[in-house]
Design a protein around this motif. Structure first.
Motif, PDB file in Angstrom:
ATOM      1  N   TYR A 273       9.332   4.038   1.078  1.00  0.00           N
ATOM      2  CA  TYR A 273       9.726   3.587  -0.005  1.00  0.00           C
ATOM      3  C   TYR A 273      11.304   2.726   0.287  1.00  0.00           C
ATOM      4  N   PHE A 278       8.556  -1.759  -1.394  1.00  0.00           N
ATOM      5  CA  PHE A 278       8.980  -0.887  -2.462  1.00  0.00           C
ATOM      6  C   PHE A 278      10.626  -1.017  -2.884  1.00  0.00           C
ATOM      7  N   ARG A 301       9.887   7.309  -6.725  1.00  0.00           N
ATOM      8  CA  ARG A 301       8.935   6.906  -5.887  1.00  0.00           C
ATOM      9  C   ARG A 301       7.441   6.888  -6.719  1.00  0.00           C
ATOM     10  N   ASP A 305       5.119   3.689  -7.225  1.00  0.00           N
ATOM     11  CA  ASP A 305       3.822   3.612  -6.654  1.00  0.00           C
ATOM     12  C   ASP A 305       2.798   3.262  -7.629  1.00  0.00           C
TER      13      ASP A 305
END
Length: 617
Positions: A273, A278, A301, A305
């Motif tokens: 991440y 990300f 996260r 995601d």
């Protein structure tokens, strides 16, 4: 190294070694009803792995967008994702273990400059179905890998397939990289140590799993749903399906490397991440919540995601929307889980559309469909978030009513979860505020019953299918070509295939059309299809360029996935075709092999998309 550089480096490496570059297919498998989403690069290639000739040749490479939700509970750690990109290369009967393993190690050490001493490997240890993969083990050793760094693991770790109950399958060898930046990699590989991160997998399809018999004994439970359940239950017979694994005539190689994990490894991140794929999303979540990533890693996260995966599903050409079944259920679950964790971070206002901005910047060049469909994506994200916030309000009110007795059972908590979409974590949180606990074991038991039921339903719904390439499935696949052309004749040339799910029992076909079909329209479609069956038309194919296929009027789905050369299947005589369609196969050879065509049902799937269910009688 940036993501676009890694993508290009991978494709160039295999292109120089004779592989044709093919583009990413849809996230919704066209020819594989055994799964809801494309979970690996091999899914679009199933017909070719089973012997069909690929128009681009026997050596292929691609970057495939994928969705996996089987381990959704793992998302929140450093390496798991629901949406990811899979770098892959394939040999369709061309080269095998030695060449595949040598190229894998060369790419890792020469191209990516990864240190050999930080790599470890696993191979199949063997069992009653297939022997120890001595070949792969010895090839790694011949390349200078210590025996201590090669682990022999069972089928659950180092075996792939088949997709359905039968079909191509085989052992695999996996490649791991030591991710700890502070501790030197140990001399011996321990697969249970999570610091060893799997980055690549070479699958060797060298066996065909086939059914050989039904073993029937008395006094047991029903095992096979392929036989008459009423008779079996009455006679108290137990059926055991017996299989054997025979060597494949065409031995294939199927590899997969996770882009996100590999990018983190190359750039010495111990957290996927923190990569460019990300980080912009995480930074936006920090801004919206007023909190720092380092103190809220799991929540951020999951949000990053899940919303990314939701955007990719919504942006796919198939027009999936949140719903309570199938693909739409997975999409709904992802969005709602993200909203739940945003609430934990204190984000009370709608935020999902805000995260779309960094996501589109990351992927607009590699997957332009999300930019093309951005209005649709934003609208559906906003609508689903609004629905769930209302659900949360309803759940909180019901919780208050349930908790008047100072107790909420595990069954009550599961009712909140399953019926009202109220997350169990939130139920626990509210219970703690009122100083009482919930029976987690009881909730888990209810959840287990629910999952068993869902799994059984899923097996019944998605078993078999075109991935099995059985004769009945091929018949219905060919029938789908006839039906599509018949619909274009009756309803108009705007009709396009939006998806299909074909098993040995029935054909399910999604198509673009703004309104319900009348009984008269369905009867006309049936009549045209049955007329072509009665004409005993030949079924054949030609390979040609995509431009040539378009010029002759061949229909096709998901145009962006096709390579420079395609296979066009014709139904009819050479100078008098009824149907011309771009397709990978497989098909029957003559329409005389088909029975009588019958439409069972026609219904709406989503805005502008209808669905037909049909059979051959």
């Amino acid at each position: 190294m940036r993501a676009d550089e890694l993508r290009q480096k991978y494709l160039n490496f295999f292109k120089k070694r004779g592989h044709a570059v093919i583009s990413s297919a849809s996230l919704i498998p066209e020819n594989d009803p055994s799964v809801l989403f494309t979970t690996a690069g091999m899914h679009p290639l199933v017909p070719y792995l089973m012997g069909e000739k690929h128009p681009s040749g026997n050596k292929l490479t691609s970057i495939q967008k994928c969705i996996r939700t089987g381990d959704i509970e793992e998302v929140g750690n450093e390496t798991h994702h629901t949406f990811f990109e899979m770098l892959g290369n394939w040999s369709l009967g061309e080269y095998f273990k030695k060449e595949a393993i040598e190229m894998s190690l060369e790419f890792l050490t020469n191209e990516l400059k990864l240190k050999k001493e930080k790599l470890a490997f696993s191979v199949f240890e063997g069992d009653k179905d297939a022997p120890f993969d001595k070949g792969a083990f010895e090839i790694w050793q011949s390349l200078g890998i210590s025996e201590k760094r090669i682990k022999k693991l069972p089928k659950k770790d180092n075996w792939w397939g088949p997709v359905g109950e039968t079909g191509p399958c085989g052992p695999d060898t996996e490649m791991f990289y030591w991710s700890d930046l502070e501790v030197e990699s140990p001399s011996e590989f321990n697969p249970s140590d999570k610091r060893w991160v799997e980055i690549w997998n070479d699958v060797f399809m060298e066996f065909n799993k086939i059914k050989i018999a039904n073993k029937i004994t008395t006094g047991g439970r029903l095992y096979s749903s392929s036989l008459d359940e009423n008779i079996l239950e009455k006679d108290k017979k137990f059926i055991e399906i017996l299989y054997k694994f025979e060597p494949l005539k065409q031995k294939n190689v199927d590899t997969g490397m996770g882009l996100e994990r590999t990018l983190a490894v190359i750039n010495r991140f111990d957290d996927n991440y923190k990569t460019e794929l990300f980080l912009p999303i995480i930074e936006k979540i920090e801004k919206l919540s007023g909190k720092k990533y380092d103190e809220n890693k799991k929540e951020m996260r999951i949000i990053a995601d899940h919303i990314k995966a939701g955007v990719m599903i919504l942006g796919d050409e198939r027009g999936i929307i949140p719903s309570n079944t199938g693909h739409g259920y997975v999409l709904r679950r992802l969005i709602r889980r993200a909203v739940r964790y945003a609430k934990i971070l204190g984000i009370e206002k709608n935020f999902t559309a805000d995260l779309f901005e960094p996501i589109i910047k990351i992927y607009k060049d590699i997957y332009p469909e999300i930019k093309k469909n951005q209005d649709f994506i934003n609208r559906e994200l906003e609508a689903e978030e609004n629905k769930f916030r209302k659900t949360l309000e309803q759940g909180e009110k019901l919780f208050s009513k349930m908790s008047e007795s100072k107790n909420i059972s595990g069954k009550d908590a599961f009712l909140l979860f399953s019926t009202y979409g109220f997350p169990f974590e939130l139920t626990q949180e509210l219970a703690q505020e009122k100083s009482f606990s919930i029976n987690i074991e009881e909730f888990n038991e209810e959840m287990r019953k629910h999952q068993d039921l869902s799994r059984t339903s899923s097996i019944g719904m998605f078993k078999g299918g075109l991935a099995d390439a059985g004769e009945e499935t091929k018949k219905l696949h060919t029938t789908a070509h006839l039906m599509l052309q018949a619909m274009r004749i009756i309803l108009g040339n705007h009709i396009e295939q939006k998806g299909s799910n074909i098993t040995s029992e029935r054909l399910r076909f999604d198509f673009s059309h703004p309104q319900k079909l009348s009984d008269e329209e369905k009867e006309k479609i049936e009549k045209i299809v049955n007329e072509q069956i009665e004409k005993k038309l030949p079924v054949w194919f030609e390979e040609m360029s995509l431009d040539e296929a378009k010029k002759i009027g061949a229909t096709g789905v998901f145009e962006h996935k096709y390579g420079d050369r395609v296979k066009v299947y014709f139904i009819g005589k050479e100078n008098d075709n009824f149907s011309r369609e771009i397709c990978g196969g497989p098909h029957i050879e003559n329409t005389s092999e088909l029975g009588s065509f019958k439409i069972l049902k026609e219904e709406s799937v989503s805005a502008g998309v209808r669905r037909i269910k049909a059979v051959l009688e």
